[in-house]
Design an enzyme around this catalytic site. Structure first.
Site, PDB file in Angstrom:
ATOM      1  N   ASP A  10      -6.012 -76.252 -14.635  1.00 47.51           N
ATOM      2  CA  ASP A  10      -5.487 -77.345 -15.460  1.00 47.51           C
ATOM      3  C   ASP A  10      -6.694 -78.020 -16.107  1.00 47.51           C
ATOM      4  OD1 ASP A  10      -3.660 -79.344 -16.457  1.00 47.51           O
ATOM      5  OD2 ASP A  10      -4.346 -80.689 -14.874  1.00 47.51           O
ATOM      6  N   SER A  11      -6.391 -78.877 -17.095  1.00 47.99           N
ATOM      7  CA  SER A  11      -7.466 -79.652 -17.701  1.00 47.99           C
ATOM      8  C   SER A  11      -8.070 -80.637 -16.698  1.00 47.99           C
ATOM      9  CB  SER A  11      -6.923 -80.412 -18.902  1.00 47.99           C
ATOM     10  OG  SER A  11      -5.838 -81.226 -18.483  1.00 47.99           O
ATOM     11  N   TYR A  42      -7.197 -82.723 -22.431  1.00 41.33           N
ATOM     12  CA  TYR A  42      -7.179 -81.740 -23.517  1.00 41.33           C
ATOM     13  C   TYR A  42      -6.159 -82.145 -24.598  1.00 41.33           C
ATOM     14  CZ  TYR A  42      -9.386 -77.938 -20.661  1.00 41.33           C
ATOM     15  OH  TYR A  42     -10.211 -77.137 -19.914  1.00 41.33           O
ATOM     16  N   GLY A  43      -5.169 -82.931 -24.181  1.00 38.58           N
ATOM     17  CA  GLY A  43      -3.964 -83.121 -24.987  1.00 38.58           C
ATOM     18  C   GLY A  43      -4.144 -83.731 -26.358  1.00 38.58           C
ATOM     19  N   THR A  75      -0.389 -78.477 -21.782  1.00 37.49           N
ATOM     20  CA  THR A  75      -1.151 -78.401 -23.027  1.00 37.49           C
ATOM     21  C   THR A  75      -1.683 -76.985 -23.264  1.00 37.49           C
ATOM     22  OG1 THR A  75      -1.748 -80.712 -22.709  1.00 37.49           O
ATOM     23  CG2 THR A  75      -3.086 -79.444 -24.266  1.00 37.49           C
ATOM     24  N   GLU A 152      -4.368 -90.419 -14.241  1.00 40.76           N
ATOM     25  CA  GLU A 152      -5.716 -90.115 -13.720  1.00 40.76           C
ATOM     26  C   GLU A 152      -6.344 -91.364 -13.107  1.00 40.76           C
ATOM     27  OE1 GLU A 152      -8.089 -87.131 -14.296  1.00 40.76           O
ATOM     28  OE2 GLU A 152      -6.305 -85.899 -14.577  1.00 40.76           O
ATOM     29  N   CYS A 186       4.264 -82.125 -18.991  1.00 37.20           N
ATOM     30  CA  CYS A 186       2.846 -82.185 -18.631  1.00 37.20           C
ATOM     31  C   CYS A 186       2.783 -82.283 -17.110  1.00 37.20           C
ATOM     32  CB  CYS A 186       2.236 -83.425 -19.283  1.00 37.20           C
ATOM     33  SG  CYS A 186       0.610 -83.883 -18.650  1.00 37.20           S
ATOM     34  N   THR A 187       1.874 -81.544 -16.512  1.00 34.29           N
ATOM     35  CA  THR A 187       1.852 -81.479 -15.048  1.00 34.29           C
ATOM     36  C   THR A 187       1.338 -82.774 -14.397  1.00 34.29           C
ATOM     37  OG1 THR A 187      -0.251 -80.299 -15.226  1.00 34.29           O
ATOM     38  CG2 THR A 187       1.728 -78.973 -14.863  1.00 34.29           C
ATOM     39  N   HIS A 188       0.880 -83.707 -15.192  1.00 29.15           N
ATOM     40  CA  HIS A 188       0.531 -85.027 -14.639  1.00 29.15           C
ATOM     41  C   HIS A 188       1.780 -85.893 -14.396  1.00 29.15           C
ATOM     42  CE1 HIS A 188      -3.571 -84.137 -15.909  1.00 29.15           C
ATOM     43  NE2 HIS A 188      -3.991 -85.246 -15.335  1.00 29.15           N
TER      44      HIS A 188
HETATM   45  N1  DGL Z   1      -1.868 -81.583 -17.088  1.00 30.76           N
HETATM   46  C1  DGL Z   1      -2.150 -81.433 -18.493  1.00 30.76           C
HETATM   47  C2  DGL Z   1      -0.855 -81.042 -19.223  1.00 30.76           C
HETATM   48  O1  DGL Z   1       0.036 -80.565 -18.572  1.00 30.76           O
HETATM   49  C3  DGL Z   1      -2.871 -82.647 -18.866  1.00 30.76           C
HETATM   50  C4  DGL Z   1      -2.997 -82.989 -20.247  1.00 30.76           C
HETATM   51  C5  DGL Z   1      -4.325 -83.230 -20.851  1.00 30.76           C
HETATM   52  O2  DGL Z   1      -5.344 -82.714 -20.435  1.00 30.76           O
HETATM   53  O3  DGL Z   1      -4.278 -83.965 -21.841  1.00 30.76           O
HETATM   54  O4  DGL Z   1      -0.672 -81.111 -20.382  1.00 30.76           O
END
Ligand code: DGL
Length: 277
Positions: A10-11, A42-43, A75, A152, A186-188
């Site tokens: 993941d990011s 990353y988004g 993302t 985060e 999004c996994t967050h």
């Molecule tokens: N967990 C990432 C997602 O599912 C985080 C997003 C990010 O890095 O902006 O999109």
């Protein structure tokens, strides 16, 4: 039986929500997790940058003898899955297809909301995947760029006025559209489940993309006779591109348990980011 580990990335920390589900569904599997904590989020970045970062993430993971890779990031799954699949022979699974299937299964009215990062919503990937299964679905998509930094930062609890205000602002058009199912794209976002559910109402089904990806990974490995012995306890190794201590300290929020396994730092920018022939 295949005893090789599964790679997950993941990011940042969000992908650990998928790992948490993999502990439950795939207890015997060894997992190598990489979180690009030095470059999260990353988004808000361009598709080109996300693809470049994703190639480096995969290049790092391919240093291990893996049986499959799970992209536990909305993302990257929405923006780079096709490129990564084309360039690599190893089975690579993203979160979009499993979540789209689960959303269509859960929705009684066909009214489905999708929330995610800017890049995810810009890609239109969830909508395309849902429409491919249910062309008449009524979709409402909304980018929620402030949610990842809030998660985060640990601002995930009910009663946090800032988080509740931000959720209300982003989700008001989705609630007004009358959806009965919402894809947490999004996994967050599963960490915000309580706040999101309070706002949307208990009757709205929330689709956890990490959980659906974990289910899809279990199915893929099961069908291919690639599971490890479910009676053993899988080993987990964690890697991050920023401080290993910070990763270990924050991980419990996502995993629901402390990390006792080691965390190591990786210089991810040293891995290749060019297109593979
Ligand atoms: N967990 C990432 C997602 O599912 C985080 C997003 C990010 O890095 O902006 O999109």
């Amino acid at each position: 039986m295949d005893t090789r580990p599964i790679g997950v990335f993941d990011s940042g920390m969000g992908g650990l929500t998928a790992v948490r589900q993999m502990f439950r569904l795939l207890p015997g599997e060894d997992i190598v997790y990489f979180g690009d904590t030095g470059r999260v989020p990353y988004g808000g970045r361009s598709a080109e940058t996300i693809v470049r970062y994703a190639r480096q993430d995969v290049a790092f993971l391919l240093g291990f003898d893996l049986k499959a890779i799970v992209i536990a990031c909305g993302t990257v799954s929405t923006t780079a899955l096709d490129v990564l699949k084309r360039e690599n022979a190893i089975p690579i699974l993203g979160v979009v297809q499993p979540a789209a299937k689960a959303a269509v299964r859960a929705s009684k009215t066909g009214g489905i909301g999708v929330i995610g990062t800017k890049a995810t919503i810009r890609s239109g990937a969830y909508e395309a995947a849902i429409r491919a299964i249910q062309p008449e679905a009524k979709l409402t998509a909304k980018a929620c760029p402030l949610l990842v930094p809030l998660v985060e930062d640990g601002r995930v609890k009910r009663g946090d006025p800032v988080t509740e205000r931000v959720v209300e602002e982003y989700l008001s058009p989705v609630r007004a559209a009358g959806v009965d199912t919402l894809v947490l794209g999004c996994t967050h976002y599963p960490l915000l489940r309580d706040v999101i559910s309070d706002y949307m109402g208990a009757q709205v089904a929330l689709i956890d993309t990490g959980e659906e990806a974990a289910r899809a990974a279990a199915a893929l490995l099961g069908e291919g006779d690639m599971l490890n012995d479910p009676a053993r306890e899988g080993e987990r190794r964690y890697y991050a591109s920023d401080s290993a201590e910070d990763f270990a300290a924050t991980a419990s929020l996502f995993l629901g348990s402390d990390i006792t396994d080691c965390v190591e730092r990786v210089a991810i920018e040293t891995y290749p980011s060019e297109e593979k022939a």
